[in-house]
Structures are given as structure tokens and as C-alpha cells.
Scaffold this active site. Structure first.
Site, PDB file in Angstrom:
ATOM      1  N   HIS A 171       3.227 -11.692  13.931  1.00 34.66           N
ATOM      2  CA  HIS A 171       4.365 -12.169  14.721  1.00 34.66           C
ATOM      3  C   HIS A 171       4.205 -13.640  15.120  1.00 34.66           C
ATOM      4  O   HIS A 171       5.169 -14.269  15.568  1.00 34.66           O
ATOM      5  CB  HIS A 171       4.522 -11.302  15.972  1.00 34.66           C
ATOM      6  CG  HIS A 171       5.935 -11.186  16.445  1.00 34.66           C
ATOM      7  ND1 HIS A 171       6.964 -11.976  15.970  1.00 34.66           N
ATOM      8  CD2 HIS A 171       6.512 -10.366  17.358  1.00 34.66           C
ATOM      9  CE1 HIS A 171       8.089 -11.658  16.565  1.00 34.66           C
ATOM     10  NE2 HIS A 171       7.845 -10.684  17.414  1.00 34.66           N
ATOM     11  N   THR A 210       0.848  -1.183   0.000  1.00 42.23           N
ATOM     12  CA  THR A 210       0.000   0.000   0.000  1.00 42.23           C
ATOM     13  C   THR A 210       0.883   1.232   0.000  1.00 42.23           C
ATOM     14  O   THR A 210       1.935   1.248   0.639  1.00 42.23           O
ATOM     15  CB  THR A 210      -0.941   0.000   1.229  1.00 42.23           C
ATOM     16  OG1 THR A 210      -1.749   1.188   1.206  1.00 42.23           O
ATOM     17  CG2 THR A 210      -0.171  -0.039   2.538  1.00 42.23           C
TER      18      THR A 210
END
Length: 278
Positions: A249, A193
Site C-alpha cells: 500500500h 500463486t
């Protein structure tokens, strides 16, 4: 003494009671019913479009399902800007498409995804498995009349920069004409983006999970002249962009995320690496 206490507490208690009553009475009143001085105010309600509902669901799913963390890097854009300035006219004459920066970032990301497979992988929680994908379907955010959409460039790892630029141009045109369907946005493995086109200096993008599971998203930002210490020790003005990589994560360790982002940075700073795939 008891009378004094009652006298001191009575007005406060009555005030609190009146406040509660007022709050309860106003709890169900819409903002349009609140009396204000000045010109009349109005509200308009419109139905959520199918696209906006999908985007909203995607953002919320990412927050609820992933453990998101963002790491940052800065990239000196001098190399890629110089390459574009020198060859943009010849590139357009040869390939029939304009040479932008997004094509380079897509190719740099596709290369890094092949080197760091975990960034391109996802966790299948239902089967307790990790799904590694040997293809890079890169979702690219583009503007449309209904807002930002994220159509997918399929098999970006196998495309040349000119082919990537042509596909981006085609998807952007279809987005502007409101011709993109849900199938055009499904199945991406990684997203890029670019908030920099709107002036964004820095952001922490949210994973694009609603159109297919993903573990990372790259955020590009506004390029600005900044003082940079060169290898010679001199300080010079350089066009610098901040890059952000938000990742899940649970799937991607910090070392892998930072290594990935540094790989993207290195290829953009020295575009010859894009050609040599280094």
C-alpha cells in the site's frame, strides 16, 4: 488479623513459588525429555536447505518492509473453461503443449500490469525513488520436491498464450526434477500463486520480495459451482473462483489495486479480450 492474612496468603504464595520454580526448571528441557504415557516419541532435526532458507527470508522481509493489504474479486470461469473445453485438443495438436488456465491468467496479468504501471513498480527506499518497469517478468508458483518455488517467466507481455504455457510446462518439469537454480527465481516483477490446485478456497498471499522487489501478488483459488445472479435477473449455477491481490500500500493505492484486479477478471470472464488486448 495479621495472622489470618498470613495464613490465607501463605499457601498461595508457596504454590506460586513452586510453579515458578517448576517453570524455570522446565524452561530449558526439550519436548522429547517430557515424560508422557504411551509409546516412545522421537524428534528428527534436519538442516534447512538453501532454498527453504531463501523462502523463509523472503516471507519475513515482506512482512518487515511492506505495508501489505489484500483486495478480493470473484470471477466467473464459464468463458475460459468453455474455451478450453472446445479447443484444448486442437491447441495441443497445433502447439505441442496443453492449454491450461495459468497461461490465461499470466497474459491477463501482464496486460493489466501495462495498464496500471504502479502495480509493476517498486519503491527504492535507499534512493527515495520509484522504479517503473516496462517489462513484465511474472513469477509463477510451482511444486518441487523441496516445496513450492517461484520461477520467473521473462517478458510475459511479449509472449503468446502458447509460449507462456510452454514456458510454464518447462519450468514445472525442471522443478519436479529439482533442476531449478536460484537464478531462475530472481528478478520477477509480479507473482501469481494458485492455491486452488490444493483446494484452497480463499487466502491472503504474502508478497514475494526475497528474489527481487515486488509490489503485488495475485492469488488464484479453487473453482466451485455457486449461485450467480445473471444480467437477466435469473439465478444460475456458475463456476466461480475467488481472486486475491495482495499489494504494497506504500506503492499501490486502493483504486489502482481494485482496477487492476477487475481488469484481470474481465479478461478471464471474456477470453476474447485476451486476443484483442482490451
Amino acid at each position: 488479623a495479621s495472622k489470618i492474612r498470613r495464613g490465607a496468603q501463605g499457601p498461595d504464595a508457596e504454590g506460586r513459588a513452586r510453579g515458578r520454580a517448576s517453570g524455570e526448571a522446565g524452561a530449558g528441557v526439550g519436548a522429547s525429555a517430557i515424560r508422557v504415557r504411551g509409546p516412545a516419541r522421537a524428534e528428527k532435526r534436519v538442516k534447512l536447505t538453501r532454498m527453504r532458507k531463501a523462502i523463509a527470508r523472503s516471507m519475513k522481509d515482506a512482512q518487515e518492509s511492506a505495508c501489505m493489504l489484500t483486495t478480493f474479486q470473484e470471477v466467473d470461469m464459464s468463458g475460459i473453461m468453455g474455451l478450453r473445453a472446445k479447443y484444448k485438443d486442437e491447441f495441443e495438436d497445433t502447439h505441442g503443449v496443453r492449454l491450461g488456465f495459468m497461461g490465461a491468467f499470466v497474459k491477463a496479468s501482464a496486460f493489466a500490469l501495462k495498464q496500471i504501471p504502479s502495480v509493476n513498480a517498486v519503491i527504492d527506499s535507499e534512493k527515495n525513488e520509484i522504479v517503473y518497469r516496462d517489462y513484465c517478468d511474472v513469477s509463477v508458483a510451482v511444486a518441487s520436491p523441496k516445496g513450492l518455488v517461484v520461477p520467473v517467466i521473462r517478458d510475459a507481455q511479449s509472449l503468446s498464450i502458447s509460449e507462456v504455457e510452454r514456458e510454464i510446462g518447462n519450468l514445472a518439469m525442471r522443478a519436479r526434477n529439482d533442476e531449478l537454480g536460484m537464478e531462475d527465481m530472481m528478478g520477477g516483477t509480479f507473482t501469481i500463486t494458485n492455491g486452488g490446485v490444493f483446494g484452497s478456497l480463499l487466502s491472503t498471499p504474502i508478497l514475494n520480495c526475497g528474489f527481487g522487489p515486488q509490489s503485488a501478488i495475485l492469488g488464484m483459488h479453487f473453482t466451485k459451482q455457486r449461485p450467480v445472479v445473471l444480467s437477466s435477473g435469473e439465478i444460475a449455477a456458475r463456476p466461480v473462483m475467488y481472486l486475491a491481490l495482495t499489494y504494497d500500500h506504500r506503492m499501490v493505492d486502493g483504486r489502482e489495486a481494485v482496477t487492476f484486479l477487475c481488469m484481470v477478471r474481465d479478461q478471464i470472464e471474456d477470453p476474447r479480450r485476451l486476443m484483442l488486448e482490451m
